[in-house]
Design an enzyme around this catalytic site. Structure first.
Site, PDB file in Angstrom:
ATOM      1  N   ASP A 122      -8.115   4.014   0.902  1.00 36.11           N
ATOM      2  CA  ASP A 122      -6.916   4.455   1.891  1.00 36.11           C
ATOM      3  C   ASP A 122      -7.777   5.106   3.287  1.00 36.11           C
ATOM      4  O   ASP A 122      -8.433   5.880   3.049  1.00 36.11           O
ATOM      5  CB  ASP A 122      -6.244   5.645   1.466  1.00 36.11           C
ATOM      6  N   ASN A 155       2.430   1.714   4.332  1.00 35.46           N
ATOM      7  CA  ASN A 155       2.771   0.221   5.092  1.00 35.46           C
ATOM      8  C   ASN A 155       2.353   0.393   6.594  1.00 35.46           C
ATOM      9  O   ASN A 155       2.982  -0.340   7.217  1.00 35.46           O
ATOM     10  CB  ASN A 155       4.066  -0.371   4.684  1.00 35.46           C
ATOM     11  N   CYS A 193       0.736  -1.186  -0.062  1.00 36.81           N
ATOM     12  CA  CYS A 193       0.077   0.039   0.207  1.00 36.81           C
ATOM     13  C   CYS A 193       0.809   1.300  -0.091  1.00 36.81           C
ATOM     14  O   CYS A 193       2.154   1.320  -0.322  1.00 36.81           O
ATOM     15  CB  CYS A 193      -1.025  -0.110   1.205  1.00 36.81           C
ATOM     16  N   CYS A 226      -1.305   0.682   7.321  1.00 38.59           N
ATOM     17  CA  CYS A 226      -2.753   0.346   7.620  1.00 38.59           C
ATOM     18  C   CYS A 226      -3.153  -0.898   6.503  1.00 38.59           C
ATOM     19  O   CYS A 226      -3.272  -2.031   7.042  1.00 38.59           O
ATOM     20  CB  CYS A 226      -3.645   1.598   6.969  1.00 38.59           C
ATOM     21  N   ARG A 227      -3.308  -0.572   5.405  1.00 42.01           N
ATOM     22  CA  ARG A 227      -3.954  -1.610   4.694  1.00 42.01           C
ATOM     23  C   ARG A 227      -2.936  -2.948   4.253  1.00 42.01           C
ATOM     24  O   ARG A 227      -3.369  -4.184   4.623  1.00 42.01           O
ATOM     25  CB  ARG A 227      -4.237  -0.878   3.114  1.00 42.01           C
ATOM     26  N   SER A 228      -1.805  -2.615   3.784  1.00 43.42           N
ATOM     27  CA  SER A 228      -1.057  -4.022   3.777  1.00 43.42           C
ATOM     28  C   SER A 228      -0.793  -4.658   4.762  1.00 43.42           C
ATOM     29  O   SER A 228      -0.622  -5.852   4.544  1.00 43.42           O
ATOM     30  CB  SER A 228      -0.099  -3.552   2.537  1.00 43.42           C
TER      31      SER A 228
HETATM   32  P1  4NP Z   1      -1.707   2.794   4.115  1.00 43.48           P
HETATM   33  O1  4NP Z   1      -2.275   4.045   4.709  1.00 43.48           O
HETATM   34  O2  4NP Z   1      -1.237   3.158   2.752  1.00 43.48           O
HETATM   35  O3  4NP Z   1      -2.993   1.756   4.105  1.00 43.48           O
HETATM   36  O4  4NP Z   1      -0.590   2.491   5.164  1.00 43.48           O
HETATM   37  C1  4NP Z   1      -1.684   5.422   4.708  1.00 43.48           C
HETATM   38  C2  4NP Z   1      -1.035   5.500   5.772  1.00 43.48           C
HETATM   39  C3  4NP Z   1       0.037   6.732   5.932  1.00 43.48           C
HETATM   40  C4  4NP Z   1      -0.126   7.750   4.991  1.00 43.48           C
HETATM   41  C5  4NP Z   1      -1.016   7.505   3.795  1.00 43.48           C
HETATM   42  C6  4NP Z   1      -1.820   6.278   3.705  1.00 43.48           C
HETATM   43  N1  4NP Z   1       0.326   8.935   4.798  1.00 43.48           N
HETATM   44  O5  4NP Z   1       0.197  10.005   3.966  1.00 43.48           O
HETATM   45  O6  4NP Z   1       1.302   9.086   5.685  1.00 43.48           O
END
Ligand code: 4NP
Length: 155
Positions: free
Chosen positions: A127, A12, A9, A14-16
């Site tokens: 996201d 790294n 994702c 939340c989703r993945s």
């Molecule tokens: P992820 O979510 O891609 O599912 O881990 C996010 C975590 C952090 C950010 C964006 C999305 N960020 O902009 O810091």
């Protein structure tokens, strides 16, 4: 032969890592822990070394899934180490495509939506970072759907 799957994702956190923990729990509950290796990474490295987002960890824990991953950025050698590199959304997919060193590596990149069987109206895993609790629950619902498909493929 061992199947090696990398979920990717943006951050790294939340989703993945949730997908990683969920698929690992599924394969272990089926006694298939030895036939698969699962990991996760982010296209953005700004959270490297951090534990997963506490909101994601809490939502996953409520479904019996423990998340212990520490964030890392995806790197070119991941295309050697993994058989499937599965992107959560189109931005992740395109970033992976740019990072892939050759055609063989590009052929390892998939979109998570390809594994959705019940939630076919979703073309990506949204996201949840700027969302409320429902955003995290939706991610877990979608991940459960796709991870069940992946488990069927592995079986
Ligand atoms: P992820 O979510 O891609 O599912 O881990 C996010 C975590 C952090 C950010 C964006 C999305 N960020 O902009 O810091």
């Amino acid at each position: 032969m061992k199947q090696r799957i990398l979920f990717v994702c943006l951050g790294n956190i939340c989703r993945s890592p949730a997908a990683e923990a969920m698929l690992r729990r599924l394969v272990e509950s089926e006694g298939l822990g030895d036939v698969i290796e699962v990991d996760s990474a982010g296209t953005y490295g700004g959270h490297r070394g951090e534990r997963s987002d506490v909101r994601m960890r809490r939502a996953a824990a409520a479904r019996g899934i423990e998340m212990t991953h520490l964030a890392r950025q995806v790197r070119e050698e991941d295309f050697e180490l993994f058989d499937k590199v599965i992107a959560m959304d189109d931005n992740n997919y395109e970033a992976l495509f740019r990072l892939a060193p050759d055609r063989r590596a590009q052929q390892k990149i998939f979109r998570f939506k390809e594994y959705l069987r019940r939630h076919t109206d979703w073309s990506y895993i949204p996201d949840p970072y700027y969302e409320g609790h429902e955003g995290f629950e939706l991610v877990l619902d979608l991940l459960e759907d796709g991870c069940a498909t992946l488990l069927d493929e592995i079986r």
